[in-house]
Write a protein that holds these residues in place. Structure first.
Motif, PDB file in Angstrom:
ATOM      1  N   VAL A 177      52.977  17.431  44.936  1.00 53.55           N
ATOM      2  CA  VAL A 177      54.499  17.416  45.255  1.00 53.55           C
ATOM      3  C   VAL A 177      54.671  18.662  45.682  1.00 53.55           C
ATOM      4  CG1 VAL A 177      55.076  15.470  44.127  1.00 53.55           C
ATOM      5  CG2 VAL A 177      55.009  17.498  43.044  1.00 53.55           C
ATOM      6  N   ARG A 178      55.731  19.039  46.542  1.00 53.87           N
ATOM      7  CA  ARG A 178      56.236  20.278  46.933  1.00 53.87           C
ATOM      8  C   ARG A 178      57.408  20.798  46.039  1.00 53.87           C
ATOM      9  NH1 ARG A 178      55.539  22.124  52.709  1.00 53.87           N
ATOM     10  NH2 ARG A 178      53.593  21.673  51.730  1.00 53.87           N
ATOM     11  N   ALA A 207      57.997  28.152  44.348  1.00 53.38           N
ATOM     12  CA  ALA A 207      58.908  27.180  45.521  1.00 53.38           C
ATOM     13  C   ALA A 207      58.397  27.167  46.749  1.00 53.38           C
ATOM     14  CB  ALA A 207      60.593  27.866  45.236  1.00 53.38           C
ATOM     15  N   GLY A 208      58.248  26.039  47.385  1.00 52.69           N
ATOM     16  CA  GLY A 208      57.665  25.694  48.648  1.00 52.69           C
ATOM     17  C   GLY A 208      56.199  25.421  48.763  1.00 52.69           C
ATOM     18  N   MET A 209      55.648  25.539  47.502  1.00 55.12           N
ATOM     19  CA  MET A 209      54.093  25.418  47.318  1.00 55.12           C
ATOM     20  C   MET A 209      53.974  24.152  46.808  1.00 55.12           C
ATOM     21  SD  MET A 209      53.302  28.971  45.967  1.00 55.12           S
ATOM     22  CE  MET A 209      51.341  29.390  46.241  1.00 55.12           C
ATOM     23  N   ASP A 210      52.827  23.699  46.856  1.00 57.18           N
ATOM     24  CA  ASP A 210      52.334  22.094  46.653  1.00 57.18           C
ATOM     25  C   ASP A 210      51.628  22.501  45.113  1.00 57.18           C
ATOM     26  OD1 ASP A 210      52.969  20.951  48.692  1.00 57.18           O
ATOM     27  OD2 ASP A 210      50.941  21.036  49.467  1.00 57.18           O
ATOM     28  N   ALA A 269      59.559  14.450  40.651  1.00 57.97           N
ATOM     29  CA  ALA A 269      58.552  14.229  41.695  1.00 57.97           C
ATOM     30  C   ALA A 269      58.709  13.108  42.255  1.00 57.97           C
ATOM     31  CB  ALA A 269      56.937  14.135  40.944  1.00 57.97           C
ATOM     32  N   SER A 270      58.206  12.588  43.391  1.00 58.35           N
ATOM     33  CA  SER A 270      58.366  11.203  44.130  1.00 58.35           C
ATOM     34  C   SER A 270      57.664  10.108  43.209  1.00 58.35           C
ATOM     35  CB  SER A 270      57.430  11.106  45.351  1.00 58.35           C
ATOM     36  OG  SER A 270      56.110  11.305  44.951  1.00 58.35           O
ATOM     37  N   CYS A 271      57.229  10.185  41.962  1.00 58.80           N
ATOM     38  CA  CYS A 271      57.013   9.228  41.133  1.00 58.80           C
ATOM     39  C   CYS A 271      57.889   9.005  40.135  1.00 58.80           C
ATOM     40  CB  CYS A 271      55.616   9.430  40.119  1.00 58.80           C
ATOM     41  SG  CYS A 271      55.672  10.870  39.182  1.00 58.80           S
ATOM     42  N   GLY A 272      58.739   9.903  40.017  1.00 58.08           N
ATOM     43  CA  GLY A 272      60.131   9.731  39.289  1.00 58.08           C
ATOM     44  C   GLY A 272      59.838  10.572  38.148  1.00 58.08           C
ATOM     45  N   HIS A 273      58.847  11.142  37.656  1.00 62.87           N
ATOM     46  CA  HIS A 273      59.001  11.979  36.388  1.00 62.87           C
ATOM     47  C   HIS A 273      59.631  13.518  36.837  1.00 62.87           C
ATOM     48  CE1 HIS A 273      55.656   8.999  35.416  1.00 62.87           C
ATOM     49  NE2 HIS A 273      56.229   9.213  34.254  1.00 62.87           N
ATOM     50  N   LEU A 274      60.036  13.788  35.682  1.00 63.38           N
ATOM     51  CA  LEU A 274      60.644  15.125  35.617  1.00 63.38           C
ATOM     52  C   LEU A 274      59.653  16.300  35.430  1.00 63.38           C
ATOM     53  CD1 LEU A 274      63.370  16.909  35.860  1.00 63.38           C
ATOM     54  CD2 LEU A 274      63.494  16.515  33.200  1.00 63.38           C
ATOM     55  N   ILE A 275      59.237  16.939  36.181  1.00 62.56           N
ATOM     56  CA  ILE A 275      58.301  18.011  35.983  1.00 62.56           C
ATOM     57  C   ILE A 275      58.870  19.501  36.257  1.00 62.56           C
ATOM     58  CG2 ILE A 275      56.290  16.420  36.596  1.00 62.56           C
ATOM     59  CD1 ILE A 275      55.996  17.893  39.464  1.00 62.56           C
ATOM     60  N   SER A 276      58.401  20.552  35.914  1.00 61.20           N
ATOM     61  CA  SER A 276      58.766  21.803  36.252  1.00 61.20           C
ATOM     62  C   SER A 276      57.544  22.666  36.672  1.00 61.20           C
ATOM     63  CB  SER A 276      59.370  22.284  34.843  1.00 61.20           C
ATOM     64  OG  SER A 276      58.283  22.335  33.839  1.00 61.20           O
ATOM     65  N   ALA A 277      58.005  23.669  37.372  1.00 63.01           N
ATOM     66  CA  ALA A 277      57.080  24.678  37.719  1.00 63.01           C
ATOM     67  C   ALA A 277      57.651  26.116  37.901  1.00 63.01           C
ATOM     68  CB  ALA A 277      56.418  24.169  39.297  1.00 63.01           C
TER      69      ALA A 277
END
Length: 184
Positions: free
Chosen positions: A37-38, A24-27, A11-19
């Motif tokens: 984040v997208r 994909a393409g969604m917030d 994410a823009s904060c630098g943390h690794l996240i998963s979805a």
């Protein structure tokens, strides 16, 4: 795309996240900073966090100054109110309040302003006001009282911001002792 496939990205904060890959393409909301984040497509590699520009990090000396002020203020308050309380009159306790109060305020606001300025440097906010509003959204509206100086100041120096915040709280402390406890 496999059902249950995950997309891992920074994410823009630098943390690794998963979805889930189907998002994909969604917030989505980052579970760490709560920023929206997208989710990128699963085939886009994201290998590293968003870097902070080299000139954006304030000197370590300022961080040391904030730590020293904060610890000094906390130790001073502990000494005055925990160890030597019975030795002082009410008037003396009021007179000694600035000796522990201002270092605590200076240290806390120094740390908070450094964090908000890092948010600007990483591109998550355009101004100190915006960075403070993001923090208020995360922490709740009660945080606006503590973050008030950041909502009105435009400086990009944690030292200037923490000094201005200390002056702001000095005015409030003076008003408190003059208006509420004028006999002390």
């Amino acid at each position: 795309m496999n059902p249950g496939q995950q997309v891992h990205f920074h994410a823009s904060c630098g943390h690794l996240i998963s979805a889930p890959a189907d998002r994909a393409g969604m917030d989505v909301r980052c579970p760490h900073c709560h920023q929206v984040v997208r989710v990128p497509p699963p085939d886009v590699p994201y290998a590293s966090p968003v870097p902070v520009p080299a000139g954006a990090v304030e000197p370590v000396v300022l961080t040391a100054l904030y730590v020293t002020a904060l610890l000094g203020g906390v130790l001073g308050a502990g000494l005055i109110y925990g160890v030597m309380f019975d030795e002082f009159s009410e008037t003396e306790l009021v007179a000694y309040t600035p000796l522990w109060f201002f270092p605590i305020v200076f240290g806390l606001y120094g740390f908070v302003s450094q964090r908000l300025l890092r948010r600007i440097a990483s591109g998550r906010a355009r101004s100190l006001n915006e960075a403070a509003r993001i923090s208020i959204d995360v922490a709740g509206h009660w945080a606006a009282l503590f973050l008030f100086p950041f909502l009105v100041l435009r400086w990009r120096s944690s030292l200037l911001v923490s000094l201005a915040a200390a002056v702001f709280w000095a005015g409030l402390l003076w008003f408190f002792f003059v208006a509420i406890f004028p006999t002390l």
